[in-house]
Design an enzyme around this catalytic site. Structure first.
Site, PDB file in Angstrom:
ATOM      1  N   ASP A  51      93.127  64.372  75.986  1.00 60.66           N
ATOM      2  CA  ASP A  51      93.095  64.728  77.412  1.00 60.66           C
ATOM      3  C   ASP A  51      94.303  64.175  78.150  1.00 60.66           C
ATOM      4  OD1 ASP A  51      90.591  66.014  77.293  1.00 60.66           O
ATOM      5  OD2 ASP A  51      89.518  64.119  77.524  1.00 60.66           O
TER       6      ASP A  51
ATOM      7  N   SER B 223      82.485  65.209  77.983  1.00 61.24           N
ATOM      8  CA  SER B 223      81.357  64.375  78.376  1.00 61.24           C
ATOM      9  C   SER B 223      80.136  65.233  78.684  1.00 61.24           C
ATOM     10  CB  SER B 223      81.731  63.524  79.593  1.00 61.24           C
ATOM     11  OG  SER B 223      82.142  64.339  80.656  1.00 61.24           O
TER      12      SER B 223
ATOM     13  N   HIS C 136      93.290  68.839  77.613  1.00 56.07           N
ATOM     14  CA  HIS C 136      92.573  69.270  78.809  1.00 56.07           C
ATOM     15  C   HIS C 136      93.287  68.758  80.047  1.00 56.07           C
ATOM     16  CE1 HIS C 136      89.523  69.987  81.771  1.00 56.07           C
ATOM     17  NE2 HIS C 136      89.492  68.699  82.062  1.00 56.07           N
TER      18      HIS C 136
ATOM     19  N   HIS D  95      82.024  71.019  89.348  1.00 59.26           N
ATOM     20  CA  HIS D  95      81.961  70.058  90.448  1.00 59.26           C
ATOM     21  C   HIS D  95      80.833  70.368  91.415  1.00 59.26           C
ATOM     22  CE1 HIS D  95      86.024  69.965  88.735  1.00 59.26           C
ATOM     23  NE2 HIS D  95      85.872  68.670  88.853  1.00 59.26           N
TER      24      HIS D  95
END
Ligand code: GLN
Ligand code: ZN
Length: 764
Positions: free
Chosen positions: A608, A442, A650, A703
């Site tokens: 994923d 993304s 992932h 993050h």
């Protein structure tokens, strides 16, 4: 009330739920809390919203027919954090924040200067709690204002209150030791005194019962933990001024903890008869003097109860306990509020479901049937029977063609060619440099993307207009990656609202709710799709987007799919067949998608599986079987393509623990992982089990908004290279970039590419 003589004679309750949701039917608490954080409403108005939600919740439960109403299941963020506050053990780094609520939110979310508590999954659910930290200098002290305040509110409304508090064993087992401290369970004696104090205060506030939640007792416990159970509950249930105690367990059977708990003088035990069988109850004579709170209505899945079966189960318990109360298997925190908020359900499907409101009604019906006979609720039983009968015959639940296809698959359907041969074929086809650079999928969810979604919903743009806007986003993301000189590109996933829902909306056998929100953590709510039938894929789901992206560039674009285990983990799943069977059905749909992607020219496909570890069963004895079907489903979904097509996966973590061998068994060509510790440690772990495929340890943490320097990234790459030869090493961030801003991403990826080039030069 509640003095020593009375505790033995407190009237039993008959009808209750273990706990209920708090975010509000219209997510009022989420909205108010976020508005408070943003500074657009003041604290009083947030407190008022919370009080209204509590009042409405209790009144609804009482009206529905409960004779014991759980109180203190409200939370501004999380019940474990509430317990840390109750026990006065927040880490000292939050001490500087004077306001109680702001300090609480800082512990939950961090502030400019202090990092928050860590967050992790609540047992095997998708709810996340904040992990208390316990060091050798941690002290405990009682701060019961929240629970006493809520009791006072509820008593004033005439509620038969039953405060709910997390018990000492679960609290300590969920806490983590920091600064070299020993296992927190060693601190249990310090908590016992505080709980005794608390229980006295609850009795004085008007609570005839208290519920102490001990879900940790359904996990494997060592002798020390079992001894702590005995010590704690002998002391808490001793003779002093206190409410009667129900220790509530959920998410499975108590196993060896059942006789241990039953041997203490507590008045009642709550058991889960949906995810456990309760068969052991008959063999525990001490239960004869206790109230059994029987969780026969599924609190965490959305299926309508089989009332006949549940009543039969209740009947088997009658002879083993002093009395039996009817309840949910766990808090209804995990399911949406009400079916009433859903349109778009056909009659059959509606009939099969029960959300929180409907579950309360089921509890009430069962309790009446148990006490007064099935005849007194015959209409309810008949309705349940009729609805369930349609489930047995609805063709959507039994797709013969699909089942025949699955049955015909041999072992080779989950097997790819030799890994070395695959690598050679892929290297030749892809022609990538050493240390290839890529991202996880993304790109930032821009205001434009959000606006396009909102305009589609409100009808301001039509589907075609929406698709064009998404294509524009894809084009921008491709251009950015080319400018950054990234080797393997992604389309950026702008068209996906959510990595599971996106697929569920397109697969037959899933139903996507409109308002089925459940709390995931804090103010974050998700709408898990409902997997109700056999899964088939009516049309390709991603090919058009990926092909469009690929048409814009000569560099390879990865096809992006969500794996079968993650799709199940983040959905409500069927309860009429083993999860392994549902997994294979989803896997087949994903496999068909990979085949179509390959046919359309996609050379790299990423599947994923961030939830692989999340679904791990709570008991050791169940883990191997789970990992076997989970790995099989992934392999089934990724083995339909040629050796020269490269499969990536992932995973969002680097503490592999019990799943490390399964990660190797996935046999993906390239595995990208988080490397929050250090890339090298993580790779050493993988080397330790003979993992020999390619790997992309995240070289920076997405993050945080901080942009890592070239030097930092190069250093972590060099470290990684000490553990893994350059031929097997990829360079990527540690997760998707959805939550970041475009500026941050552009700067960070620029540095990532520069670092990769620098280290490549050193190698050459
Ligand atoms: N491909 C997904 C993304 O980049 C992966 C998300 C995840 O790991 N949870 O957003
Ligand atoms: Zn991730």
């Amino acid at each position: 009330m509640g003095n020593a003589e009375k505790t033995g004679t407190t009237p039993d309750f008959t009808t209750t739920v273990t706990g209920s949701a708090r975010v509000g039917r219209g997510r009022e608490l989420k909205k108010a809390t976020e508005a408070y954080w943003a500074g657009t409403i003041d604290q009083q108005s947030l407190l008022d919203t919370a009080a209204t939600l509590r009042r409405e919740n209790w009144s609804g439960l009482l009206r529905a027919g409960l004779d014991s109403v759980p109180v203190n299941t409200f939370s501004f963020y999380d019940q474990v954090l509430d317990t840390a506050v109750l026990l006065g053990c927040l880490p000292p780094r939050f001490d500087g924040i004077a306001d109680d609520l702001d300090r609480y939110f800082a512990a939950a979310r961090g502030s400019d200067t202090v990092p928050p508590l860590e967050m992790t999954k609540w047992f095997d659910t998708n709810y996340h709690y904040l992990v208390p930290e316990i060091s050798d200098t941690t002290t405990f002290s009682l701060h019961p204002e929240k629970v006493l305040g809520e009791i006072a509110e509820a008593v004033a409304l005439g509620m038969p209150v039953r405060p709910v508090v997390i018990g000492p064993i679960t609290f300590l087992r969920l806490a983590k030791a920091v600064d070299g401290a020993g296992d927190p369970i060693g601190r249990v004696d310090e908590l016992i005194g505080l709980y005794v104090d608390l229980l006295t205060k609850l009795a004085q506030a008007g609570a005839a019962w208290v519920q102490l939640d001990e879900p940790t007792l359904v996990t494997d416990l060592d002798e020390e933990a079992l001894r702590a159970v005995t010590r704690a509950y002998k002391a808490l249930a001793a003779d002093y001024e206190r409410p009667a105690i129900v220790v509530s367990s959920y998410f499975g059977d108590l196993g060896p903890a059942l006789p241990v708990l039953a041997a203490t003088p507590i008045e009642a035990i709550g058991i889960d008869l949906v995810y456990g069988d309760g068969d052991a109850v008959a063999g525990v004579p001490e239960l004869a003097s206790k109230l059994l709170v029987a969780g026969v209505v599924d609190g965490r899945n959305i299926w309508r109860a089989d009332l006949d079966a549940a009543l039969a189960k209740l009947g088997t318990l009658l002879g083993s306990a002093r009395a039996v109360a009817v309840s949910t298997s766990c808090s209804t925190l995990h399911v949406p509020y009400s079916l009433g908020a859903e349109s778009g359900l056909d009659d059959n499907l509606r009939g099969w479901l029960a959300f929180a409101d409907e579950k309360v009604d089921e509890v009430v019906t069962l309790s009446r049937a148990l006490r007064h006979g099935r005849d007194t609720v015959s209409a309810e039983f008949a309705a349940a029977r009729a609805a369930l009968a349609t489930r047995a015959t609805d063709p959507r639940l039994h797709n013969d063609e699909l089942r025949a296809r699955l049955a015909a698959l041999g072992d080779d359907a989950a097997t790819r060619g030799d890994a070395e041969a695959r690598r050679a074929a892929q290297r030749e086809r892809l022609g990538l440099p050493v240390l290839p650079t890529t991202t996880i999928g993304s790109y930032p969810q821009t205001v434009e993307i959000r606006r396009a979604r909102a305009e589609l919903r409100s009808g301001k743009i039509n589907n075609a207009g929406y698709r064009q806007r998404m294509r524009d986003e894809i084009a921008a993301v491709i251009k950015l990656q080319e400018e950054l000189d990234i080797d393997v590109l992604v389309h950026g996933e702008p068209e996906r609202n959510d990595m599971v829902q996106y697929f569920a909306e397109q697969l037959d056998g899933f139903f996507a709710t409109q308002n089925g929100w459940v709390q995931s953590y804090g103010t974050r709510c998700v709408r898990p799709p409902i997997l109700f039938g056999d899964v088939t894929r009516p049309h390709p789901m991603t090919v058009e987007w990926i092909s469009y992206a690929q048409s814009l560039t000569n560099r390879p674009v990865k096809g992006m799919l969500t794996g079968p285990v993650t799709i199940l983990a983040w959905s409500f799943v069927r309860d009429d067949q083993p999860l392994a069977d549902s997994a294979d059905q989803v896997a087949l749909a994903i496999r068909d998608e990979t085949v179509d992607l390959e046919a359309a020219g996609t050379m790299i496909i990423q599947v994923d599986e961030p939830a692989l570890r999340e679904l791990l069963p709570l008991r050791d004895a169940d883990k191997a079987a789970y990992l076997e079907w989970a790995v099989h489903a992934f392999r089934l979904s990724t083995s339909g393509i040629a050796d020269s097509t490269q499969i990536h996966t992932h995973l969002c973590y680097s503490e592999f623990g019990e799943v490390i061998n399964a990660i190797a068994d996935l046999n993906a060509d390239v595995t990208s992982i988080e490397a929050a510790r250090s890339a090298m440690e993580v790779l050493d772990d993988l080397n330790g089990i003979g993992f020999s495929n390619e790997v992309g340890p995240g070289v920076y943490d997405i993050h945080s908004p901080r942009v890592p320097s070239i030097d930092e990234i190069a250093t972590s790459l060099r470290q990684a290279h000490k553990a893994v030869p350059a031929q097997r090493l990829w360079v990527n961030p540690d997760c998707g970039l959805k939550t970041r801003k475009t500026d941050e991403v552009t700067a960070a990826l620029g540095n990532l590419v520069a670092a990769a080039k620098q280290v490549r030069d050193e190698l050459a």
